[in-house]
Design a protein around this motif. Structure first.
Motif, PDB file in Angstrom:
ATOM      1  N   PRO A  89       0.721  -1.366  -0.099  1.00 38.82           N
ATOM      2  CA  PRO A  89      -0.014  -0.015  -0.039  1.00 38.82           C
ATOM      3  C   PRO A  89       0.980   1.221  -0.014  1.00 38.82           C
ATOM      4  O   PRO A  89       0.427   2.357  -0.594  1.00 38.82           O
ATOM      5  CB  PRO A  89      -0.813  -0.040   1.176  1.00 38.82           C
ATOM      6  N   LEU A  90       2.063   1.317   0.709  1.00 38.43           N
ATOM      7  CA  LEU A  90       2.831   2.344   0.623  1.00 38.43           C
ATOM      8  C   LEU A  90       3.319   2.482  -0.856  1.00 38.43           C
ATOM      9  O   LEU A  90       3.268   3.886  -1.179  1.00 38.43           O
ATOM     10  CB  LEU A  90       4.040   2.035   1.591  1.00 38.43           C
ATOM     11  N   VAL A  91       3.834   1.849  -1.649  1.00 35.94           N
ATOM     12  CA  VAL A  91       4.155   1.859  -3.150  1.00 35.94           C
ATOM     13  C   VAL A  91       3.068   2.547  -3.841  1.00 35.94           C
ATOM     14  O   VAL A  91       3.276   3.086  -4.697  1.00 35.94           O
ATOM     15  CB  VAL A  91       4.991   0.572  -3.610  1.00 35.94           C
ATOM     16  N   LEU A  92       1.818   1.765  -3.744  1.00 35.55           N
ATOM     17  CA  LEU A  92       0.681   2.449  -4.302  1.00 35.55           C
ATOM     18  C   LEU A  92       0.408   3.658  -3.963  1.00 35.55           C
ATOM     19  O   LEU A  92       0.131   4.316  -5.068  1.00 35.55           O
ATOM     20  CB  LEU A  92      -0.400   1.270  -4.255  1.00 35.55           C
ATOM     21  N   GLY A  93       0.409   4.178  -2.622  1.00 37.41           N
ATOM     22  CA  GLY A  93       0.215   5.629  -2.384  1.00 37.41           C
ATOM     23  C   GLY A  93       1.046   6.486  -3.231  1.00 37.41           C
ATOM     24  O   GLY A  93       0.744   7.285  -3.342  1.00 37.41           O
ATOM     25  N   ILE A  94       2.443   6.169  -3.013  1.00 36.60           N
ATOM     26  CA  ILE A  94       3.481   6.980  -3.297  1.00 36.60           C
ATOM     27  C   ILE A  94       3.157   7.288  -5.030  1.00 36.60           C
ATOM     28  O   ILE A  94       3.231   8.263  -5.636  1.00 36.60           O
ATOM     29  CB  ILE A  94       4.949   6.515  -3.290  1.00 36.60           C
ATOM     30  N   LEU A  95       2.893   6.029  -5.510  1.00 34.85           N
ATOM     31  CA  LEU A  95       2.557   5.838  -7.021  1.00 34.85           C
ATOM     32  C   LEU A  95       1.242   7.010  -7.525  1.00 34.85           C
ATOM     33  O   LEU A  95       1.468   7.602  -8.377  1.00 34.85           O
ATOM     34  CB  LEU A  95       2.270   4.584  -7.678  1.00 34.85           C
TER      35      LEU A  95
END
Length: 266
Positions: free
Chosen positions: A15-21
């Motif tokens: 979820p962290l990577v998706l949020g940053i994207l």
């Protein structure tokens, strides 16, 4: 070491990577299209506004959080108490449960101004009541279902040993209902926050001791859209923190004796 492993686990990183994207695409899109900030501000501008206006937004967040916590605690106690009463008799449950449903289905937009009028000058109590109405039903519904979901063998065992109604409630029904109760709490925690925000918007409250909802309304009227998004960001953060706290609390209390705890906290 386990905490460090959990920090870099897939469940945390995904979820962290998706949020940053998503935030990166949002910021780039706003920059390339030259979208005005009064239509859609970028994440960086929202963060800067949050930092610049922290003297206004943070006290408002504390007011909203206070209303949420009080409403949630009242909903938890009253919901558990009513569920315990309804579990004692099917007649009591059939008599009271429809009114709990009616309380849940009443439009907040219709009754919030009335509650503010009835409470006269006690605006805080009026907002707590409004948030309690929204947060109350999930606890009653889930806990009642849990209190009635008994293992037939254990129920027969208690009858065999001639356990009283209250002994059965204390030593059989309540332990069996704990997973359902905490499931209701996780739902109710978010609803209490939503109820606090919606109640303040509908009731039209404002002033020095106003919450984030008033700041959202004020920012929208003045076309201060970055501040409005910053207030919405704080509401989202509060919702996530409330859910994480209740999730952790559920895992700690249920421990390893129920399957639901293993899925809540890996």
């Amino acid at each position: 070491m386990p905490e460090l492993r959990r920090l870099f686990s897939l469940e945390t990183l995904a979820p962290l990577v998706l949020g940053i994207l998503v935030l990166s695409v949002w910021e780039i899109s706003v920059s390339l299209t030259h979208t005005p900030s009064y239509i859609l501000p970028g994440p960086i501008l929202i963060l800067n506004t949050l930092i610049q206006d922290r003297s206004i937004l943070l006290p408002a967040m504390l007011v909203t959080l206070k209303i949420t916590i009080v409403a949630f605690l009242v909903a938890m106690v009253s919901g558990l108490f009513l569920a315990m009463i309804m579990a004692q008799s099917k007649w009591i449950e059939k008599s009271l449960y429809p009114y709990a449903i009616i309380l849940q289905t009443i439009p907040m937009a219709a009754i919030a101004p009335l509650i503010v009028i009835w409470m006269r000058n006690n605006t805080f109590a009026a907002l707590v009541i409004c948030a309690w109405i929204i947060a109350f039903f999930p606890i009653v519904s889930n806990t009642t279902f849990g209190l009635n979901s008994l293992d037939p063998n254990l129920k027969d065992l208690f009858k065999l040993y001639q356990a009283s109604r209250w002994q059965t409630l204390l030593y059989l029904r309540l332990p069996s209902a704990l997973p359902y109760f905490f499931a209701g709490l996780r739902i109710s925690g978010g609803l209490a926050l939503i109820g606090a925000v919606v109640a303040e918007i509908v009731a039209g409250t404002g002033g020095m001791n106003s919450g984030l909802a008033y700041q959202i309304l004020l920012a929208s009227y003045n076309l201060q859209i970055p501040r409005m998004f910053a207030a919405l960001l704080l509401i989202g953060i509060l919702g996530i923190l409330i859910f994480i706290f209740l999730n952790r609390l559920s895992s700690q209390i249920l421990g390893k004796w129920h399957d639901s705890s293993t899925s809540l906290d890996p």
